[in-house]
Design a protein around this motif. Structure first.
Motif, PDB file in Angstrom:
ATOM      1  N   MET A 241       0.853  -1.182   0.000  1.00  0.00           N
ATOM      2  CA  MET A 241       0.000   0.000   0.000  1.00  0.00           C
ATOM      3  C   MET A 241       0.895   1.241   0.000  1.00  0.00           C
ATOM      4  SD  MET A 241      -3.002   1.111   2.719  1.00  0.00           S
ATOM      5  CE  MET A 241      -3.832  -0.442   2.626  1.00  0.00           C
ATOM      6  N   THR A 242       0.612   2.187  -0.881  1.00  0.00           N
ATOM      7  CA  THR A 242       1.425   3.392  -0.943  1.00  0.00           C
ATOM      8  C   THR A 242       1.102   4.317   0.207  1.00  0.00           C
ATOM      9  OG1 THR A 242      -0.120   4.699  -2.260  1.00  0.00           O
ATOM     10  CG2 THR A 242       1.423   3.279  -3.468  1.00  0.00           C
ATOM     11  N   THR A 243       2.001   5.240   0.461  1.00  0.00           N
ATOM     12  CA  THR A 243       1.808   6.193   1.546  1.00  0.00           C
ATOM     13  C   THR A 243       0.580   7.065   1.305  1.00  0.00           C
ATOM     14  OG1 THR A 243       4.203   6.206   1.818  1.00  0.00           O
ATOM     15  CG2 THR A 243       2.991   7.927   2.925  1.00  0.00           C
ATOM     16  N   VAL A 244       0.347   7.480   0.054  1.00  0.00           N
ATOM     17  CA  VAL A 244      -0.834   8.305  -0.261  1.00  0.00           C
ATOM     18  C   VAL A 244      -2.101   7.494  -0.036  1.00  0.00           C
ATOM     19  CG1 VAL A 244      -2.062   9.507  -2.108  1.00  0.00           C
ATOM     20  CG2 VAL A 244       0.395   9.817  -1.850  1.00  0.00           C
ATOM     21  N   THR A 245      -2.081   6.227  -0.413  1.00  0.00           N
ATOM     22  CA  THR A 245      -3.239   5.356  -0.184  1.00  0.00           C
ATOM     23  C   THR A 245      -3.498   5.196   1.310  1.00  0.00           C
ATOM     24  OG1 THR A 245      -2.731   4.163  -2.223  1.00  0.00           O
ATOM     25  CG2 THR A 245      -4.212   3.076  -0.673  1.00  0.00           C
ATOM     26  N   GLU A 246      -2.428   5.027   2.086  1.00  0.00           N
ATOM     27  CA  GLU A 246      -2.565   4.933   3.543  1.00  0.00           C
ATOM     28  C   GLU A 246      -3.186   6.206   4.105  1.00  0.00           C
ATOM     29  OE1 GLU A 246       0.827   3.365   5.846  1.00  0.00           O
ATOM     30  OE2 GLU A 246       1.680   2.932   3.870  1.00  0.00           O
ATOM     31  N   LEU A 247      -2.731   7.354   3.608  1.00  0.00           N
ATOM     32  CA  LEU A 247      -3.277   8.636   4.057  1.00  0.00           C
ATOM     33  C   LEU A 247      -4.778   8.701   3.801  1.00  0.00           C
ATOM     34  CD1 LEU A 247      -3.015  11.628   4.996  1.00  0.00           C
ATOM     35  CD2 LEU A 247      -2.585  12.178   2.599  1.00  0.00           C
ATOM     36  N   CYS A 248      -5.198   8.343   2.603  1.00  0.00           N
ATOM     37  CA  CYS A 248      -6.628   8.368   2.264  1.00  0.00           C
ATOM     38  C   CYS A 248      -7.413   7.434   3.176  1.00  0.00           C
ATOM     39  CB  CYS A 248      -6.828   7.996   0.795  1.00  0.00           C
ATOM     40  SG  CYS A 248      -6.169   9.227  -0.353  1.00  0.00           S
ATOM     41  N   GLN A 249      -6.847   6.277   3.481  1.00  0.00           N
ATOM     42  CA  GLN A 249      -7.509   5.323   4.376  1.00  0.00           C
ATOM     43  C   GLN A 249      -7.668   5.915   5.775  1.00  0.00           C
ATOM     44  OE1 GLN A 249      -8.766   2.374   3.359  1.00  0.00           O
ATOM     45  NE2 GLN A 249      -9.642   2.118   5.395  1.00  0.00           N
ATOM     46  N   VAL A 250      -6.633   6.582   6.274  1.00  0.00           N
ATOM     47  CA  VAL A 250      -6.696   7.204   7.606  1.00  0.00           C
ATOM     48  C   VAL A 250      -7.759   8.296   7.625  1.00  0.00           C
ATOM     49  CG1 VAL A 250      -5.418   8.610   9.274  1.00  0.00           C
ATOM     50  CG2 VAL A 250      -4.333   6.619   8.237  1.00  0.00           C
ATOM     51  N   ILE A 251      -7.848   9.089   6.556  1.00  0.00           N
ATOM     52  CA  ILE A 251      -8.876  10.132   6.490  1.00  0.00           C
ATOM     53  C   ILE A 251     -10.262   9.504   6.505  1.00  0.00           C
ATOM     54  CG2 ILE A 251      -9.876  11.963   5.059  1.00  0.00           C
ATOM     55  CD1 ILE A 251      -7.003  12.592   4.111  1.00  0.00           C
ATOM     56  N   MET A 252     -10.453   8.423   5.763  1.00  0.00           N
ATOM     57  CA  MET A 252     -11.762   7.759   5.746  1.00  0.00           C
ATOM     58  C   MET A 252     -12.114   7.204   7.121  1.00  0.00           C
ATOM     59  SD  MET A 252     -12.134   5.936   1.986  1.00  0.00           S
ATOM     60  CE  MET A 252     -11.256   4.518   2.489  1.00  0.00           C
TER      61      MET A 252
ATOM     62  N   LEU B 200       3.935  13.594   7.142  1.00  0.00           N
ATOM     63  CA  LEU B 200       2.536  13.830   6.791  1.00  0.00           C
ATOM     64  C   LEU B 200       2.346  14.979   5.813  1.00  0.00           C
ATOM     65  CD1 LEU B 200      -0.513  13.443   7.049  1.00  0.00           C
ATOM     66  CD2 LEU B 200      -0.425  14.819   9.128  1.00  0.00           C
ATOM     67  N   VAL B 201       2.968  16.113   6.045  1.00  0.00           N
ATOM     68  CA  VAL B 201       2.743  17.280   5.193  1.00  0.00           C
ATOM     69  C   VAL B 201       3.173  16.991   3.759  1.00  0.00           C
ATOM     70  CG1 VAL B 201       3.327  19.698   4.794  1.00  0.00           C
ATOM     71  CG2 VAL B 201       2.848  18.912   7.112  1.00  0.00           C
ATOM     72  N   GLY B 202       4.294  16.333   3.579  1.00  0.00           N
ATOM     73  CA  GLY B 202       4.743  15.973   2.240  1.00  0.00           C
ATOM     74  C   GLY B 202       3.772  15.040   1.540  1.00  0.00           C
ATOM     75  N   VAL B 203       3.239  14.090   2.287  1.00  0.00           N
ATOM     76  CA  VAL B 203       2.265  13.153   1.726  1.00  0.00           C
ATOM     77  C   VAL B 203       0.978  13.888   1.376  1.00  0.00           C
ATOM     78  CG1 VAL B 203       0.915  11.066   2.165  1.00  0.00           C
ATOM     79  CG2 VAL B 203       3.273  11.202   2.962  1.00  0.00           C
ATOM     80  N   LEU B 204       0.544  14.825   2.230  1.00  0.00           N
ATOM     81  CA  LEU B 204      -0.652  15.619   1.939  1.00  0.00           C
ATOM     82  C   LEU B 204      -0.466  16.444   0.662  1.00  0.00           C
ATOM     83  CD1 LEU B 204      -1.744  16.919   5.450  1.00  0.00           C
ATOM     84  CD2 LEU B 204      -3.141  15.587   3.858  1.00  0.00           C
ATOM     85  N   LEU B 205       0.699  17.048   0.501  1.00  0.00           N
ATOM     86  CA  LEU B 205       0.961  17.840  -0.702  1.00  0.00           C
ATOM     87  C   LEU B 205       0.943  16.955  -1.951  1.00  0.00           C
ATOM     88  CD1 LEU B 205       3.768  20.203   0.640  1.00  0.00           C
ATOM     89  CD2 LEU B 205       1.383  20.807   0.135  1.00  0.00           C
ATOM     90  N   ARG B 206       1.507  15.768  -1.850  1.00  0.00           N
ATOM     91  CA  ARG B 206       1.498  14.828  -2.975  1.00  0.00           C
ATOM     92  C   ARG B 206       0.077  14.382  -3.292  1.00  0.00           C
ATOM     93  NH1 ARG B 206       4.642   9.580  -1.952  1.00  0.00           N
ATOM     94  NH2 ARG B 206       5.260  10.976  -0.306  1.00  0.00           N
ATOM     95  N   ALA B 207      -0.711  14.099  -2.258  1.00  0.00           N
ATOM     96  CA  ALA B 207      -2.103  13.681  -2.460  1.00  0.00           C
ATOM     97  C   ALA B 207      -2.927  14.804  -3.085  1.00  0.00           C
ATOM     98  CB  ALA B 207      -2.722  13.240  -1.133  1.00  0.00           C
ATOM     99  N   ARG B 208      -2.675  16.053  -2.675  1.00  0.00           N
ATOM    100  CA  ARG B 208      -3.398  17.180  -3.269  1.00  0.00           C
ATOM    101  C   ARG B 208      -3.016  17.333  -4.740  1.00  0.00           C
ATOM    102  NH1 ARG B 208      -3.287  23.203  -0.849  1.00  0.00           N
ATOM    103  NH2 ARG B 208      -1.078  22.974  -1.228  1.00  0.00           N
ATOM    104  N   LYS B 209      -1.750  17.180  -5.054  1.00  0.00           N
ATOM    105  CA  LYS B 209      -1.296  17.279  -6.440  1.00  0.00           C
ATOM    106  C   LYS B 209      -1.961  16.210  -7.309  1.00  0.00           C
ATOM    107  CE  LYS B 209       2.883  17.676  -9.177  1.00  0.00           C
ATOM    108  NZ  LYS B 209       4.351  17.686  -9.162  1.00  0.00           N
ATOM    109  N   GLN B 210      -2.239  15.046  -6.723  1.00  0.00           N
ATOM    110  CA  GLN B 210      -2.896  13.953  -7.439  1.00  0.00           C
ATOM    111  C   GLN B 210      -4.419  14.099  -7.458  1.00  0.00           C
ATOM    112  OE1 GLN B 210      -1.527  10.180  -5.860  1.00  0.00           O
ATOM    113  NE2 GLN B 210       0.609  10.785  -6.032  1.00  0.00           N
TER     114      GLN B 210
END
Length: 75
Positions: free
Chosen positions: A1-12, A41-51
């Motif tokens: 699981m990618t870090t961005v995918t993990e982030l989305c899962q945590v938000i859900m 976290l902030v770097g992952v959030l920025l990457r997720a926003r870019k995507q």
């Protein structure tokens, strides 16, 4: 699981439904929950926003100052 995918899962998992029905979570809450997964976290959030996966106001988020900023999961 990618870090961005993990982030989305945590938000859900830790977010609440916003006015539009999308999961939202405050940055402070997300920081507390996510810090056990990654200290970048902030770097992952920025990457997720870019995507196009999340939305939040501002260019950068800082712990403490921006704890009340809402992070919205878009996808």
């Amino acid at each position: 699981m990618t870090t961005v995918t993990e982030l989305c899962q945590v938000i859900m998992e830790s977010g609440e439904s916003g006015d539009d029905g999308r999961p939202t979570v405050r940055f402070g809450t997300l920081f507390e929950r996510y810090v056990t997964i990654s200290n970048k976290l902030v770097g992952v959030l920025l990457r997720a926003r870019k995507q196009g996966l999340v939305h939040f106001e501002g260019e950068m988020l800082w712990q403490g100052r921006d704890d009340g900023v809402l992070i919205t999961l878009l996808e």
